[in-house]
Design a protein around this motif. Structure first.
Motif, PDB file in Angstrom:
ATOM      1  N   GLY A 169      -4.556   7.823  -8.866  1.00  0.00           N
ATOM      2  CA  GLY A 169      -5.261   8.490  -7.665  1.00  0.00           C
ATOM      3  C   GLY A 169      -5.742   7.842  -6.528  1.00  0.00           C
ATOM      4  O   GLY A 169      -6.360   8.301  -5.519  1.00  0.00           O
ATOM      5  N   PHE A 170      -5.561   6.195  -6.765  1.00  0.00           N
ATOM      6  CA  PHE A 170      -6.085   5.377  -5.725  1.00  0.00           C
ATOM      7  C   PHE A 170      -5.011   5.089  -4.590  1.00  0.00           C
ATOM      8  O   PHE A 170      -3.720   5.001  -4.973  1.00  0.00           O
ATOM      9  CB  PHE A 170      -6.458   3.922  -6.226  1.00  0.00           C
ATOM     10  N   MET A 171      -5.465   5.089  -3.283  1.00  0.00           N
ATOM     11  CA  MET A 171      -4.299   4.758  -2.257  1.00  0.00           C
ATOM     12  C   MET A 171      -4.851   3.479  -1.608  1.00  0.00           C
ATOM     13  O   MET A 171      -6.130   3.418  -1.537  1.00  0.00           O
ATOM     14  CB  MET A 171      -4.258   5.874  -1.245  1.00  0.00           C
ATOM     15  N   ARG A 172      -3.932   2.627  -1.282  1.00  0.00           N
ATOM     16  CA  ARG A 172      -4.401   1.392  -0.636  1.00  0.00           C
ATOM     17  C   ARG A 172      -3.341   1.128   0.401  1.00  0.00           C
ATOM     18  O   ARG A 172      -2.288   1.473   0.439  1.00  0.00           O
ATOM     19  CB  ARG A 172      -4.150   0.253  -1.727  1.00  0.00           C
ATOM     20  N   ILE A 173      -3.907   0.414   1.672  1.00  0.00           N
ATOM     21  CA  ILE A 173      -3.107  -0.138   2.783  1.00  0.00           C
ATOM     22  C   ILE A 173      -3.203  -1.423   2.661  1.00  0.00           C
ATOM     23  O   ILE A 173      -4.221  -2.211   2.510  1.00  0.00           O
ATOM     24  CB  ILE A 173      -3.622   0.337   4.048  1.00  0.00           C
ATOM     25  N   PHE A 174      -2.141  -2.182   2.697  1.00  0.00           N
ATOM     26  CA  PHE A 174      -1.884  -3.503   2.591  1.00  0.00           C
ATOM     27  C   PHE A 174      -1.435  -4.064   3.961  1.00  0.00           C
ATOM     28  O   PHE A 174      -0.627  -3.312   4.808  1.00  0.00           O
ATOM     29  CB  PHE A 174      -0.917  -4.045   1.671  1.00  0.00           C
ATOM     30  N   GLY A 175      -1.833  -5.293   4.723  1.00  0.00           N
ATOM     31  CA  GLY A 175      -1.377  -5.924   5.726  1.00  0.00           C
ATOM     32  C   GLY A 175      -2.369  -6.033   6.827  1.00  0.00           C
ATOM     33  O   GLY A 175      -3.437  -6.732   6.684  1.00  0.00           O
ATOM     34  N   ASN A 176      -2.105  -5.426   8.008  1.00  0.00           N
ATOM     35  CA  ASN A 176      -2.941  -5.258   9.189  1.00  0.00           C
ATOM     36  C   ASN A 176      -2.098  -6.456   9.950  1.00  0.00           C
ATOM     37  O   ASN A 176      -2.197  -6.223  11.314  1.00  0.00           O
ATOM     38  CB  ASN A 176      -4.378  -5.459   9.121  1.00  0.00           C
ATOM     39  N   VAL A 177      -2.339  -7.446   9.613  1.00  0.00           N
ATOM     40  CA  VAL A 177      -1.579  -8.835  10.380  1.00  0.00           C
ATOM     41  C   VAL A 177       0.088  -9.108   9.843  1.00  0.00           C
ATOM     42  O   VAL A 177       0.956  -9.066  10.470  1.00  0.00           O
ATOM     43  CB  VAL A 177      -2.456  -9.974  10.489  1.00  0.00           C
ATOM     44  N   ASP A 178      -0.081  -9.361   8.357  1.00  0.00           N
ATOM     45  CA  ASP A 178       1.119  -9.725   7.828  1.00  0.00           C
ATOM     46  C   ASP A 178       1.125  -8.980   6.340  1.00  0.00           C
ATOM     47  O   ASP A 178       0.194  -9.474   5.560  1.00  0.00           O
ATOM     48  CB  ASP A 178       1.652 -11.181   7.886  1.00  0.00           C
ATOM     49  N   VAL A 179       1.980  -8.075   6.311  1.00  0.00           N
ATOM     50  CA  VAL A 179       2.041  -7.469   4.803  1.00  0.00           C
ATOM     51  C   VAL A 179       2.447  -8.585   3.709  1.00  0.00           C
ATOM     52  O   VAL A 179       2.159  -8.177   2.554  1.00  0.00           O
ATOM     53  CB  VAL A 179       3.208  -6.135   4.839  1.00  0.00           C
ATOM     54  N   ARG A 180       2.940  -9.580   4.065  1.00  0.00           N
ATOM     55  CA  ARG A 180       3.513 -10.375   3.115  1.00  0.00           C
ATOM     56  C   ARG A 180       2.702 -11.031   2.272  1.00  0.00           C
ATOM     57  O   ARG A 180       2.670 -11.623   1.118  1.00  0.00           O
ATOM     58  CB  ARG A 180       4.448 -11.495   3.735  1.00  0.00           C
ATOM     59  N   GLU A 188      -8.990   1.178   0.743  1.00  0.00           N
ATOM     60  CA  GLU A 188      -8.738   1.818  -0.551  1.00  0.00           C
ATOM     61  C   GLU A 188      -9.532   2.920  -0.669  1.00  0.00           C
ATOM     62  O   GLU A 188     -10.625   2.919  -0.092  1.00  0.00           O
ATOM     63  CB  GLU A 188      -9.069   0.916  -1.716  1.00  0.00           C
ATOM     64  N   TRP A 189      -8.934   4.045  -1.085  1.00  0.00           N
ATOM     65  CA  TRP A 189      -9.622   5.367  -1.457  1.00  0.00           C
ATOM     66  C   TRP A 189      -9.107   6.078  -2.353  1.00  0.00           C
ATOM     67  O   TRP A 189      -7.879   5.760  -2.743  1.00  0.00           O
ATOM     68  CB  TRP A 189      -9.712   6.068   0.124  1.00  0.00           C
ATOM     69  N   LYS A 190      -9.751   7.176  -2.753  1.00  0.00           N
ATOM     70  CA  LYS A 190      -9.011   8.057  -3.787  1.00  0.00           C
ATOM     71  C   LYS A 190      -8.577   9.231  -3.265  1.00  0.00           C
ATOM     72  O   LYS A 190      -9.384   9.810  -2.304  1.00  0.00           O
ATOM     73  CB  LYS A 190      -9.924   8.240  -5.057  1.00  0.00           C
ATOM     74  N   THR A 191      -7.591   9.907  -3.778  1.00  0.00           N
ATOM     75  CA  THR A 191      -7.241  11.322  -3.218  1.00  0.00           C
ATOM     76  C   THR A 191      -8.232  12.313  -3.448  1.00  0.00           C
ATOM     77  O   THR A 191      -9.207  12.415  -4.404  1.00  0.00           O
ATOM     78  CB  THR A 191      -5.844  11.795  -3.855  1.00  0.00           C
ATOM     79  N   ALA A 192      -8.422  13.442  -2.625  1.00  0.00           N
ATOM     80  CA  ALA A 192      -9.481  14.488  -2.534  1.00  0.00           C
ATOM     81  C   ALA A 192      -9.168  15.119  -3.794  1.00  0.00           C
ATOM     82  O   ALA A 192     -10.382  15.408  -4.723  1.00  0.00           O
ATOM     83  CB  ALA A 192      -9.372  15.360  -1.267  1.00  0.00           C
ATOM     84  N   SER A 193      -8.284  15.369  -4.548  1.00  0.00           N
ATOM     85  CA  SER A 193      -8.151  16.223  -5.794  1.00  0.00           C
ATOM     86  C   SER A 193      -8.267  15.395  -7.007  1.00  0.00           C
ATOM     87  O   SER A 193      -8.253  15.922  -8.187  1.00  0.00           O
ATOM     88  CB  SER A 193      -6.636  16.783  -5.775  1.00  0.00           C
ATOM     89  N   HIS A 197      -8.092   4.838  10.267  1.00  0.00           N
ATOM     90  CA  HIS A 197      -9.240   3.993  10.699  1.00  0.00           C
ATOM     91  C   HIS A 197     -10.710   4.089   9.777  1.00  0.00           C
ATOM     92  O   HIS A 197     -11.529   3.465   9.852  1.00  0.00           O
ATOM     93  CB  HIS A 197      -9.634   4.372  12.247  1.00  0.00           C
ATOM     94  N   LYS A 198     -10.589   5.143   9.032  1.00  0.00           N
ATOM     95  CA  LYS A 198     -11.816   5.468   8.343  1.00  0.00           C
ATOM     96  C   LYS A 198     -11.141   5.734   6.839  1.00  0.00           C
ATOM     97  O   LYS A 198     -10.932   7.124   6.537  1.00  0.00           O
ATOM     98  CB  LYS A 198     -12.623   6.807   8.931  1.00  0.00           C
ATOM     99  N   PRO A 199     -11.293   5.028   5.817  1.00  0.00           N
ATOM    100  CA  PRO A 199     -10.941   5.130   4.644  1.00  0.00           C
ATOM    101  C   PRO A 199     -11.447   6.123   3.736  1.00  0.00           C
ATOM    102  O   PRO A 199     -12.601   6.225   4.037  1.00  0.00           O
ATOM    103  CB  PRO A 199     -10.964   3.675   3.958  1.00  0.00           C
ATOM    104  N   GLY A 200     -10.634   7.030   3.343  1.00  0.00           N
ATOM    105  CA  GLY A 200     -11.315   8.331   2.550  1.00  0.00           C
ATOM    106  C   GLY A 200     -11.643   9.490   3.353  1.00  0.00           C
ATOM    107  O   GLY A 200     -11.971  10.311   2.915  1.00  0.00           O
ATOM    108  N   ASP A 201     -11.370   9.356   4.432  1.00  0.00           N
ATOM    109  CA  ASP A 201     -11.761  10.570   5.463  1.00  0.00           C
ATOM    110  C   ASP A 201     -10.541  11.332   5.717  1.00  0.00           C
ATOM    111  O   ASP A 201      -9.411  10.987   6.190  1.00  0.00           O
ATOM    112  CB  ASP A 201     -12.159   9.920   6.877  1.00  0.00           C
ATOM    113  N   SER A 202     -10.611  12.538   4.866  1.00  0.00           N
ATOM    114  CA  SER A 202      -9.489  13.571   4.921  1.00  0.00           C
ATOM    115  C   SER A 202      -9.512  14.366   6.101  1.00  0.00           C
ATOM    116  O   SER A 202     -10.627  14.988   6.409  1.00  0.00           O
ATOM    117  CB  SER A 202      -9.570  14.381   3.515  1.00  0.00           C
ATOM    118  N   LEU A 203      -8.457  14.185   7.025  1.00  0.00           N
ATOM    119  CA  LEU A 203      -8.520  14.934   8.159  1.00  0.00           C
ATOM    120  C   LEU A 203      -8.203  16.507   7.946  1.00  0.00           C
ATOM    121  O   LEU A 203      -8.626  17.287   8.651  1.00  0.00           O
ATOM    122  CB  LEU A 203      -7.578  14.364   9.206  1.00  0.00           C
TER     123      LEU A 203
END
Length: 781
Positions: A501-512, A519-524, A555-561
Motif C-alpha cells: 500500500g505504499f506509494m513512491r515518487i522517484f526522480g525530480n531531476v532525473d528518474v534514472r 513516500e506515503w501510504k494509501t488512505a485505505s 507537493h505534500k506527501p500523504g495529503d489526500s485531496l
C-alpha cells in the motif's frame, strides 16, 4: 580495429570536438573572412610608419605561407598534390611542419590520432604509386624509409606490396585500393584540420570584434524568437475560435438529438396504439375475413418492443451524459482469454495477448495494416507496453527475467534485456516519452510456494542496453511486489505503488537515478492497482484494491485531496483461486470483490457444490472453450489468416491462470488523456428473468447484444441458474467517482480481463475471457 573503422572513429572525434567548442565554430567563419583584411591593415600601417624592410619581409613570407591562410582545402590539396607527383620527401616535410606548428599543441589524447593520419597518408602515397604503375617509387620509398619502418607491426605486410601481382584484389590491400577508403581519409583529414583551426587561441587583433558579432547574433535570435511567439499566439487564437465553433455545433447537435428523442417516443406510442387496434379488429373479424392476410401479433409485439428498447437506449444517453457512443465492434482474434490489450501510442493499432502467449498486433480502424502474430513459446508474457514516442516498438515482459523489444516494421525482436535472476517476473513496464529508456518492475516467481518476495525497479537505456538505475524493495514477512508504475510526460518522474500500500515518487531531476523523493501510504491501506499523474502533474490519482479513487498532492506527501468509491469496482477475477473457491461463486473469486447479498451467497455456495466446472480438488478451473456459433453472428476478425475461432491449444497455462485469478489488476484501469475520467472493468449483480431487459448501451451495440443472447442460450452450465449479473466497462468521473457511462455489457461469466483508453481519441477497448476484444468509439459532449 580495421583501418576503415579507424577512419570513422576519427570522424567521430572531430564531431565531438565541434560540439564541445560550438561557440568558436560559430565565430570561425568571421575570423577566416577578416584575417586577410587584417593583413592588409598591418601592411598599410607598416608603410605609414615607414617600416619598409618589415613590409617587404611580410610580403615575402605571405607568398611563401605554409599555413595557406588557415584554409583547410588548400592544405589538403597541398598534401594530395605531393602524393600525385610522387614527392614523398616534401610530403613528409610538410606534414611534420603541420605537426610542429599545430598538432603538437593539441591535448595528448589526440597524438595517437595524428600518428594514424600520417600512417594513412604514407599508405595512400604507396597505393597511388601502384595504381599509376610507379613501382619504382614504392621500391625507393622502402629503400629510404624501410629501416625506420622495420619492426613496426602495422608495416610488416606492406614490404611485400611492390611484389604482389594484383594488390587491388589481395585481401591485405584490397580496402586501401577502394575509392571509398580514399574519400573517407580525405574527409577525416579535412575535418580534423578544420576542428584544430577552429579551436586555436586567437590573437587580440582578431578577437577584439568577436563580442560585437556575438551580441549581434543574439539580437537576431531574439527577434526570430519574438516572431515565433507572435505566430504561436495567432495560432492559439485561431484554435480558440475553432473550439468555440465546435462547442456551438455540439450544442446544436444535442438540441437536435433531444428533438429526435421526442419524435421517436411519439412514433412508439402511435405504433402501440395501432398495434392494439389492429389486434382488436383481427379478433372481431376473424370469422368474416379468414382469407385476408393479417400481421401476426408476435411480429407487432416484437417490433414495438424493439422500438421501445431503442428509445430507452437513446434516452439513456440523456442530456447529462458526457459521452455518446458512436459505434461498438467486437473482434475475435484469440482462442483463449485476453491477458493484455493496449492501444498504440498514436492510437492506430492494438496489441493483444492471450493465455497461450500469442501476441497479435492489428488495426481496428480498417486501415491497410497487415496483422502481425508473435509467438512466445519459451516463456509467459506478464507485461506489455508500447513505446511512448511512436508505434514502432512493443515491449514484452516475461516470467524468465527477459524484456523483449519487438520491432513492428522489421517483424522481429531487435533487443533483449535480462533481469537479475532473483527477479524473474517482469510484471510492469513504462516507457519514457522523450528518450530511449524505460523502467520495469520485477519480482520473485509468484508460482513458487514462498509467500515472501522482493520487488525491484530497474531503469534501462535502449542505447547502451544496460541498467542505469535500480531501486530494491526488501520484503520482511510480506510480499513487496510492485503493482503499478508510470512515468510522467517528460520522463523525469516516476510513480510506483507496491503490495504493502505504499506509494513512491522517484526522480525530480532525473528518474534514472532511481532515488525515492517522497513516500506515503494509501488512505485505505489497500495496495493501488493503478497510479497516474494528473494532467497538470500537480497530483497523483490512484485506484486501490478496495475500489477507492484518491487524489494525492504531489507537493505534500500523504495529503489526500479527495476520495471516492467506484461503484462496481473491482470486478470478479476471471479464474477462481484455490484459497477462495470454497467461499465464493466460481465466477466471483477475488477476495477484494464487492460483497454479495446473503441470499445470493447461499445460492452461490450451492451452485459451487453442484458445479462440474470447479471440482474441490482442483487449484484452478479449466479454461473456457470458445463458442463457434457466436463468431459467425457477432464477431469480426481482422487477421487475414483466420476465418473464425482458433482450435483450443493445449499448453501449461498455470502462470497465466494465476495472473487472471487476481482482481483487481492494473490492466483493469485506464485513465483518459486529460485525467478527467477513468475507465474500469466493473460488475453489477441481480436476478435475470425471462422478462428482464437486456443491458443497454447504444443504438449501435448490436454486436454485444447478439453475443450475449447466444451465450445465454448455448452455455448449459448457466442456463438454469437464476443468480446472474453483468460485467461491463464503466467510465467514472475523477472529480466525484460518479458513473458517467457504462457500455459493453455482457454476462457475468464472460469476464473482462483488460481495458484501455487511447490517448489520441475517445476510443476504449475491453479484453474478455473468451478471447474477444470489444472496441467502443465515443464522442465527448
Amino acid at each position: 580495429m580495421s583501418l576503415k573503422t579507424a577512419m570513422f572513429a576519427h570522424h567521430n572525434i572531430n564531431i565531438n570536438i565541434n560540439i564541445k567548442h560550438i561557440k568558436n565554430a560559430q565565430i570561425y567563419p568571421f575570423v577566416k573572412a577578416t584575417k586577410f583584411q587584417v593583413d592588409e591593415l598591418v601592411k598599410e600601417y607598416l608603410l605609414f610608419r615607414g617600416f619598409t624592410n618589415t613590409f617587404r619581409a611580410l610580403e615575402t613570407e605571405s607568398r611563401l605561407d605554409k599555413d595557406k591562410g588557415f584554409q583547410v582545402d588548400k592544405i589538403v590539396e597541398e598534401l594530395i598534390g605531393y602524393v600525385i607527383h610522387g614527392d614523398v620527401v616534401y610530403m613528409l616535410e610538410y606534414y611534420r611542419y603541420l605537426d610542429v606548428r599545430f598538432f603538437s599543441r593539441l591535448d595528448s589524447r589526440f597524438q595517437r590520432t595524428v600518428k594514424k593520419f600520417e600512417l594513412c597518408l604514407l599508405r595512400h602515397y604507396l597505393v597511388h604509386a601502384m595504381q599509376h604503375k610507379k613501382k619504382d617509387k614504392v621500391i625507393e620509398f622502402f629503400d629510404t624509409y624501410g629501416p625506420d619502418l622495420h619492426g613496426k607491426p602495422e608495416w610488416s605486410q606492406w614490404f611485400a606490396l611492390p611484389y604482389v601481382k594484383q594488390p587491388a584484389t589481395d585481401p591485405t590491400f584490397e580496402t586501401f585500393f577502394s575509392k571509398q577508403w580514399v574519400e573517407n581519409y580525405t574527409i577525416s583529414l579535412h575535418n580534423f584540420l578544420a576542428t584544430t583551426f577552429q579551436n586555436m587561441p586567437l590573437p587580440s587583433l582578431l578577437s577584439f570584434n568577436i563580442e560585437r558579432i556575438q551580441r549581434k547574433a543574439q539580437q537576431t535570435e531574439i527577434e526570430s524568437l519574438k516572431s515565433s511567439v507572435d505566430n504561436l499566439k495567432a495560432t492559439v487564437d485561431a484554435r480558440e475560435n475553432e473550439i468555440a465553433k465546435l462547442k456551438h455545433e455540439v450544442a446544436e447537435t444535442r438540441r437536435e438529438m433531444t428533438d429526435g428523442i421526442t419524435l421517436i417516443r411519439r412514433r412508439a406510442a402511435s405504433m402501440t396504439t395501432d398495434a392494439k387496434a389492429n389486434g382488436a379488429k383481427a379478433k372481431v373479424g376473424s370469422q368474416e375475413k379468414k382469407n385476408e392476410k393479417t400481421v401476426p401479433k408476435g411480429v407487432i409485439t416484437e417490433t414495438v418492443a424493439e422500438l421501445r428498447d431503442t428509445v430507452d437506449k437513446v434516452h439513456s444517453m440523456g442530456d447529462e451524459e458526457p459521452f455518446v457512443i458512436v459505434s461498438q465492434e467486437e473482434f475475435s482474434e484469440h482462442a483463449s482469454a485476453i491477458t493484455h490489450a493496449k492501444f498504440s501510442t498514436e492510437g492506430n493499432l492494438i496489441a493483444s495477448c492471450d493465455m497461450d502467449n500469442i501476441v497479435r498486433i492489428w488495426s481496428y480502424k480498417g486501415q491497410s495494416f497487415n496483422p502481425l502474430k508473435v509467438n512466445n513459446n519459451t516463456s509467459n508474457i506478464l507485461s506489455m507496453e508500447w513505446e511512448a514516442r511512436s508505434d514502432r516498438f512493443l515491449f514484452l515482459g516475461t516470467d524468465i527475467g527477459q524484456i523483449r523489444v519487438y520491432n513492428i516494421e522489421n517483424k522481429s525482436v531487435v533487443q533483449e534485456f535480462t533481469m537479475d535472476e532473483k527477479y524473474p517476473w517482469v510484471t510492469q513496464l513504462s516507457c519514457s516519452p522523450v528518450e530511449p529508456m524505460f523502467v520495469c518492475a520485477g519480482s520473485g516467481s509468484k508460482a513458487s510456494a514462498d509467500d515472501t518476495r522482493d520487488g525491484v525497479l530497474v531503469a534501462w537505456s535502449m542505447k547502451t542496453m544496460a541498467a542505469i538505475g535500480t531501486f530494491r524493495l526488501d520484503s520482511n514477512e510480506t510480499c513487496a511486489d510492485i503493482n503499478t508504475i508510470k512515468l510522467n510526460h517528460n520522463g523525469q518522474m516516476l510513480v510506483a505503488g507496491d503490495n504493502d500500500g505504499f506509494m513512491r515518487i522517484f526522480g525530480n531531476v532525473d528518474v534514472r537515478s532511481m532515488k525515492s523523493i517522497m513516500e506515503w501510504k494509501t488512505a485505505s491501506g489497500q495496495p493501488a492497482c493503478m497510479a497516474q499523474f494528473s494532467f497538470d502533474e500537480n497530483s497523483i490519482y490512484t485506484v486501490d484494491h478496495s475500489g477507492q479513487l484518491s487524489q494525492w498532492s504531489i507537493h505534500k506527501p500523504g495529503d489526500s485531496l479527495c476520495n471516492s468509491s467506484l461503484q462496481g469496482f473491482p470486478p470478479p477475477a476471471a479464474f477462481s483461486s484455490h484459497k477462495t473457491a470454497i467461499h465464493t461463486d466460481p465466477f466471483v473469486t477475488s477476495p477484494s470483490s464487492t460483497a454479495l447479498p446473503p441470499t445470493s451467497l447461499q445460492s452461490i455456495t450451492a451452485t459451487i457444490a453442484a458445479s462440474p466446472i470447479l471440482p474441490a480438488t482442483n487449484i484452478l478451473p479449466p479454461r473456457p472453450k470458445s463458442n463457434p456459433s457466436t463468431s459467425s453472428l457477432s464477431r469480426l476478425s481482422i487477421s487475414s489468416n483466420r476465418s473464425g475461432r482458433l482450435p483450443m491449444i493445449t499448453l501449461d497455462d498455470s502462470v497465466t491462470q494465476s495472473l487472471l485469478s487476481f482482481s483487481p489488476r492494473s490492466q483493469m484501469v485506464a485513465f483518459s488523456a486529460d485525467t478527467d475520467y477513468v475507465l474500469c472493468a466493473s460488475s453489477a449483480y441481480g436476478r435475470r428473468t425471462s422478462n428482464s431487459p437486456r443491458p443497454s448501451s447504444s443504438t449501435s451495440s448490436i454486436f454485444s447484444m447478439r453475443s450475449e443472447r447466444n451465450n445465454y442460450s448455448t452455455n448449459s452450465s448457466f442456463a438454469g441458474s437464476t443468480n446472474s449479473g453483468t460485467t461491463q466497462g464503466s467510465i467514472y468521473q475523477v472529480s466525484d467517482g460518479q458513473t458517467a457511462l457504462q457500455f459493453g455489457q455482457q454476462p457475468a461469466y464472460q469476464k473482462i480481463t483488460a481495458v484501455d483508453w487511447t490517448n489520441s481519441s475517445n476510443a476504449c477497448l475491453l479484453g474478455n475471457m473468451d478471447g474477444s476484444v470489444k472496441v467502443t468509439n465515443l464522442i465527448k459532449v
